[in-house]
Design a protein around this motif. Structure first.
Motif, PDB file in Angstrom:
ATOM      1  N   UNK A 113     -34.763   5.910   7.344  1.00 15.74           N
ATOM      2  CA  UNK A 113     -33.836   4.514   7.339  1.00 15.74           C
ATOM      3  C   UNK A 113     -34.182   3.930   8.466  1.00 15.74           C
ATOM      4  N   UNK A 114     -33.826   4.593   9.778  1.00 19.48           N
ATOM      5  CA  UNK A 114     -34.019   3.667  10.981  1.00 19.48           C
ATOM      6  C   UNK A 114     -35.481   3.303  11.093  1.00 19.48           C
ATOM      7  N   UNK A 115     -36.595   4.183  10.771  1.00 13.02           N
ATOM      8  CA  UNK A 115     -37.937   3.428  10.792  1.00 13.02           C
ATOM      9  C   UNK A 115     -37.997   2.111  10.082  1.00 13.02           C
ATOM     10  N   UNK A 116     -37.538   2.195   8.875  1.00 13.93           N
ATOM     11  CA  UNK A 116     -37.607   1.017   8.113  1.00 13.93           C
ATOM     12  C   UNK A 116     -36.768  -0.058   8.579  1.00 13.93           C
ATOM     13  N   UNK A 117     -35.813   0.094   9.176  1.00 11.51           N
ATOM     14  CA  UNK A 117     -34.877  -0.909  10.035  1.00 11.51           C
ATOM     15  C   UNK A 117     -35.893  -1.549  11.141  1.00 11.51           C
ATOM     16  N   UNK A 118     -36.687  -0.814  11.983  1.00 13.17           N
ATOM     17  CA  UNK A 118     -37.165  -1.112  12.962  1.00 13.17           C
ATOM     18  C   UNK A 118     -38.480  -1.903  12.769  1.00 13.17           C
ATOM     19  N   UNK A 119     -39.021  -1.826  11.653  1.00 14.76           N
ATOM     20  CA  UNK A 119     -40.290  -2.742  11.159  1.00 14.76           C
ATOM     21  C   UNK A 119     -39.669  -4.069  10.594  1.00 14.76           C
ATOM     22  N   UNK A 120     -38.394  -4.149  10.740  1.00 15.96           N
ATOM     23  CA  UNK A 120     -37.833  -5.428  10.113  1.00 15.96           C
ATOM     24  C   UNK A 120     -38.052  -6.561  11.285  1.00 15.96           C
ATOM     25  N   UNK A 121     -38.053  -7.969  11.024  1.00 16.67           N
ATOM     26  CA  UNK A 121     -38.319  -8.750  11.915  1.00 16.67           C
ATOM     27  C   UNK A 121     -36.889  -9.038  12.692  1.00 16.67           C
ATOM     28  N   UNK A 122     -35.608  -8.596  12.223  1.00 20.78           N
ATOM     29  CA  UNK A 122     -34.589  -8.519  13.095  1.00 20.78           C
ATOM     30  C   UNK A 122     -34.319  -7.022  13.667  1.00 20.78           C
ATOM     31  N   UNK A 123     -35.142  -6.227  13.378  1.00 24.28           N
ATOM     32  CA  UNK A 123     -35.048  -4.674  13.812  1.00 24.28           C
ATOM     33  C   UNK A 123     -33.563  -4.342  13.833  1.00 24.28           C
ATOM     34  N   UNK A 133     -36.514   0.242   1.120  1.00 19.94           N
ATOM     35  CA  UNK A 133     -36.580   1.371   1.591  1.00 19.94           C
ATOM     36  C   UNK A 133     -37.330   2.114   0.572  1.00 19.94           C
ATOM     37  N   UNK A 134     -36.915   2.331  -0.791  1.00 22.58           N
ATOM     38  CA  UNK A 134     -37.519   3.069  -1.754  1.00 22.58           C
ATOM     39  C   UNK A 134     -39.134   2.547  -1.793  1.00 22.58           C
ATOM     40  N   UNK A 172     -23.718   3.575   5.652  1.00 17.26           N
ATOM     41  CA  UNK A 172     -23.063   4.254   6.541  1.00 17.26           C
ATOM     42  C   UNK A 172     -23.746   4.113   7.959  1.00 17.26           C
ATOM     43  N   UNK A 173     -24.801   4.296   8.214  1.00 18.58           N
ATOM     44  CA  UNK A 173     -25.611   3.851   9.417  1.00 18.58           C
ATOM     45  C   UNK A 173     -25.135   2.464   9.896  1.00 18.58           C
ATOM     46  N   UNK A 174     -25.289   1.475   9.025  1.00 19.94           N
ATOM     47  CA  UNK A 174     -25.298   0.341   9.124  1.00 19.94           C
ATOM     48  C   UNK A 174     -23.888  -0.209   9.898  1.00 19.94           C
TER      49      UNK A 174
END
Ligand SMILES: [Fe+2]
Length: 189
Positions: A113-123, A133-134, A172-174
């Motif tokens: 999930x964190x890897x998915x967030x990190x490739x977003x423009x807003x990280x 994510x799916x 939960x992470x967010x």
């Protein structure tokens, strides 16, 4: 026995120096605490198991988690606690309890999930959608080190729908990254 977070964090810092691994342990802690609250279980205990589940990894990467018990026992943790940590071994032969099954189910998923967030423009985890994510989950080229099968089968064993599981852990992470205790070592960024 004291399972509080400060104590667990202190023990972890004695055995883990890598920031990457510390962040992973924090992410797993967050997911374990969230599931404990959802299941009406002991949040501090579940969180401490999450935080310390890889306590022997840095020193014994090839023989993990077989050295967790000696480290945890020396730190004053009881046998059940050590067993709960040991049970996330991929080749664990006994039936897992709900706590143990949850630990396995969130272990690799949090990193994914964190890897998915990190490739977003807003990280950021804030606007990370479960459908994105799916999609990445099915894309084998993305974060290829993450074992999809462990994630799928462990969610199934826990009797949670994969999509709901991903959504729950993402939320939960967010939510947790905004809490003061997760500011020192930001999970994302
Ligand atoms: Fe882990």
């Amino acid at each position: 026995m004291n399972y509080n977070r400060d104590q667990a964090w202190k023990v972890l810092l004695q055995h883990v120096k890598s920031e990457v691994l510390l962040k992973h342990c924090l992410a797993v802690e967050i997911a374990m605490r969230a599931y404990a609250a959802k299941f009406g279980e002991e949040v501090e205990y579940w969180g401490a198991v999450g935080l310390l589940h890889d306590v022997d990894f840095e020193k014994y990467p090839d023989d993990h988690p077989n050295h967790a018990r000696e480290i945890l026992t020396a730190a004053g943790y009881d046998s059940q606690f050590a067993t709960d940590v040991e049970a996330h071994a991929r080749d664990w032969q006994q039936e897992r309890t709900r706590l143990q099954g949850t630990l396995l189910a969130v272990d690799e998923l949090t990193g994914f999930i964190i890897a998915c967030a990190l490739v977003r423009p807003d990280k950021s985890l804030d606007n990370l959608e479960v459908k994105s994510v799916m999609k990445k989950f099915k894309d084998k080229a993305f974060a290829r080190a993450v074992n999809r099968e462990t994630i799928s089968t462990s969610a199934e064993a826990l009797q949670v729908d994969l999509k709901e599981h991903i959504e729950f852990v993402t939320q939960a992470l967010a939510a947790a990254v905004k809490m003061p205790q997760y500011q020192e070592l930001p999970l994302v960024g």
